[in-house]
Write a protein that holds these residues in place. Sequence first.
Motif, PDB file in Angstrom:
ATOM      1  N   SER A  88       0.788  -1.195  -0.101  1.00  0.00           N
ATOM      2  CA  SER A  88      -0.084  -0.097  -0.181  1.00  0.00           C
ATOM      3  C   SER A  88       0.843   1.346   0.052  1.00  0.00           C
ATOM      4  O   SER A  88       0.341   2.261  -0.075  1.00  0.00           O
ATOM      5  CB  SER A  88      -0.859   0.108   1.127  1.00  0.00           C
ATOM      6  OG  SER A  88      -0.308  -0.191   2.427  1.00  0.00           O
ATOM      7  N   GLN A  89       2.414   1.070   0.078  1.00  0.00           N
ATOM      8  CA  GLN A  89       3.129   2.250   0.072  1.00  0.00           C
ATOM      9  C   GLN A  89       3.868   1.977  -1.162  1.00  0.00           C
ATOM     10  O   GLN A  89       5.081   1.301  -1.037  1.00  0.00           O
ATOM     11  CB  GLN A  89       3.996   2.380   1.254  1.00  0.00           C
ATOM     12  CG  GLN A  89       5.010   3.469   1.299  1.00  0.00           C
ATOM     13  CD  GLN A  89       4.221   4.861   1.444  1.00  0.00           C
ATOM     14  OE1 GLN A  89       2.961   5.147   1.644  1.00  0.00           O
ATOM     15  NE2 GLN A  89       4.747   6.131   0.827  1.00  0.00           N
ATOM     16  N   SER A  90       3.754   2.634  -2.202  1.00  0.00           N
ATOM     17  CA  SER A  90       4.642   2.920  -3.477  1.00  0.00           C
ATOM     18  C   SER A  90       4.057   3.944  -4.380  1.00  0.00           C
ATOM     19  O   SER A  90       2.969   4.797  -4.017  1.00  0.00           O
ATOM     20  CB  SER A  90       4.227   1.314  -4.255  1.00  0.00           C
ATOM     21  OG  SER A  90       4.987   1.153  -5.325  1.00  0.00           O
ATOM     22  N   GLY A 115       9.191   0.927   4.837  1.00  0.00           N
ATOM     23  CA  GLY A 115       8.192   1.110   3.938  1.00  0.00           C
ATOM     24  C   GLY A 115       7.978  -0.348   2.968  1.00  0.00           C
ATOM     25  O   GLY A 115       7.185  -0.187   1.798  1.00  0.00           O
ATOM     26  N   TYR A 314       5.928   8.409  -0.356  1.00  0.00           N
ATOM     27  CA  TYR A 314       4.834   9.059  -1.236  1.00  0.00           C
ATOM     28  C   TYR A 314       3.785   9.453   0.040  1.00  0.00           C
ATOM     29  O   TYR A 314       3.503   8.990   0.813  1.00  0.00           O
ATOM     30  CB  TYR A 314       4.311   7.960  -2.285  1.00  0.00           C
ATOM     31  CG  TYR A 314       5.455   7.541  -2.986  1.00  0.00           C
ATOM     32  CD1 TYR A 314       5.833   8.162  -3.919  1.00  0.00           C
ATOM     33  CD2 TYR A 314       6.079   5.987  -2.845  1.00  0.00           C
ATOM     34  CE1 TYR A 314       6.667   7.970  -5.082  1.00  0.00           C
ATOM     35  CE2 TYR A 314       6.930   5.735  -3.643  1.00  0.00           C
ATOM     36  CZ  TYR A 314       7.108   6.625  -4.660  1.00  0.00           C
ATOM     37  OH  TYR A 314       8.321   5.981  -5.384  1.00  0.00           O
ATOM     38  N   PRO A 317      -0.953   7.180   0.401  1.00  0.00           N
ATOM     39  CA  PRO A 317      -0.994   5.682   0.446  1.00  0.00           C
ATOM     40  C   PRO A 317      -1.848   5.120  -0.521  1.00  0.00           C
ATOM     41  O   PRO A 317      -2.794   5.819  -0.955  1.00  0.00           O
ATOM     42  CB  PRO A 317      -1.307   5.018   1.859  1.00  0.00           C
ATOM     43  CG  PRO A 317      -1.379   6.231   2.775  1.00  0.00           C
ATOM     44  CD  PRO A 317      -1.273   7.621   2.000  1.00  0.00           C
ATOM     45  N   THR A 336       1.380   1.987   6.903  1.00  0.00           N
ATOM     46  CA  THR A 336       1.308   2.457   5.552  1.00  0.00           C
ATOM     47  C   THR A 336       1.299   3.890   5.986  1.00  0.00           C
ATOM     48  O   THR A 336       1.775   5.004   5.582  1.00  0.00           O
ATOM     49  CB  THR A 336       0.418   2.109   4.580  1.00  0.00           C
ATOM     50  OG1 THR A 336       0.619   0.736   4.369  1.00  0.00           O
ATOM     51  CG2 THR A 336       0.493   2.736   3.365  1.00  0.00           C
ATOM     52  N   GLU A 337      -0.127   4.253   6.765  1.00  0.00           N
ATOM     53  CA  GLU A 337      -0.210   5.540   6.983  1.00  0.00           C
ATOM     54  C   GLU A 337       0.680   6.307   7.782  1.00  0.00           C
ATOM     55  O   GLU A 337       0.876   7.509   7.582  1.00  0.00           O
ATOM     56  CB  GLU A 337      -1.628   5.597   7.525  1.00  0.00           C
ATOM     57  CG  GLU A 337      -2.603   5.248   6.589  1.00  0.00           C
ATOM     58  CD  GLU A 337      -4.134   5.085   7.079  1.00  0.00           C
ATOM     59  OE1 GLU A 337      -4.575   5.662   7.885  1.00  0.00           O
ATOM     60  OE2 GLU A 337      -4.726   4.104   6.494  1.00  0.00           O
ATOM     61  N   SER A 340       3.843   7.328   5.586  1.00  0.00           N
ATOM     62  CA  SER A 340       3.379   8.474   4.443  1.00  0.00           C
ATOM     63  C   SER A 340       3.427   9.890   5.498  1.00  0.00           C
ATOM     64  O   SER A 340       3.509  10.683   4.888  1.00  0.00           O
ATOM     65  CB  SER A 340       2.164   8.169   3.861  1.00  0.00           C
ATOM     66  OG  SER A 340       1.066   8.223   4.917  1.00  0.00           O
TER      67      SER A 340
END
Length: 369
Positions: A88-90, A115, A314, A317, A336-337, A340
């Motif tokens: 979910s992180q990309s 990440g 990034y 997410p 993920t959150e 970010s």
Amino acid sequence: MIGTTKIPFFGVDRQYNDLREEILDATDLVYASGQVLDGPRTKMFEQTIAKMTERKYAVAVGSGTQALIFALRALDDRIKLDNVLIPSQSYVATVNSVLEAGYDPVFCDVDPVSGMMDLNTIPLHASKISAMMYVNLFGNILDQERLITYQEIFADGKIPVIEDAAQSFGAYYRGVPSGKLGDISILSFDPTKNLNNYGSGGMVLTDNPDHAELFRSYRDNGKALAHNVTGTNSKMSEADCAQMLVKLKYFDGWQARRTEIAEYYTTELDGYVELIPIDPNVEHAWSKFVIHHHSRDVLNVDLTDKGVETKINYPIPLHLHPVSYFNNDVGILEGTEQFSRTCLSLPIYPELEDYEVEYIVDAVKQSIS
């Protein structure tokens, strides 16, 4: 010097100025030959990358995103995909490629510091995915031993894996090059990458001759297979490949310089910001140098005021992107959150001067202090 120096995040212009005569000579030979597509330089570039990644086949295509779509299509030709597990992180191309290929993404949480895909969450998805696409974020490589172990939980004992090595060309896991670490692997050569084209470009890597033939057909409107499959127009030109062959002569030196800068950042910034831990099994490619800070946005503004250009890789997410409208609940993927909210990338490229690297470190320290 604080307040007067301007350090850009990317150094494409510096690289070009260093290589200008060689690049112009190489591309002039292409244009003078009249063979601007599907010629000897494309073949030589593919063969060189295949050798560097220890693959039997490398097929040049128009972009890294197109390479991902082709990889998914080739897997579907064999097993009929449905849902594809992705981090979910990309960069948004990860989810776009799954959607463009006609499948549904299933989002896997990531480690809040590195990440990278949180492999501990994979059992949660075992019953609903038919393939996995992992991303070697920032030049790192996902833990391969644990990945193999977790694959065994799936019903068939193993699911096909696509290695997104867009950011990790030049990295190694226990001596095995990135680009070799999936059933299919992909590379990107866009201007932000360690091996970059002055435009776009990508590569699909495989040891399967049937897949290689599919990739050649997909990139050329189905021509390689007598139009028995659909395709598109997705090629790197002869001029593109000629430029890349020039750059490959310098690539090892560029990677050594990136490592030198990363080691200096790591030594000097330890204790000031949170750093991503380095797996001793990984020889990092350092496409990005990412730090974490709880007041990331304040730090970002302050560094900009000091003349240091930074990026947030990034900020949104993937599961919260508008394109992912069917799965956009805040709070469902906490790692993920968190990542970010705190991540910040510092400039790292071979053309940085020592005084600029030192300036960046001093600027971070002053901002934190």
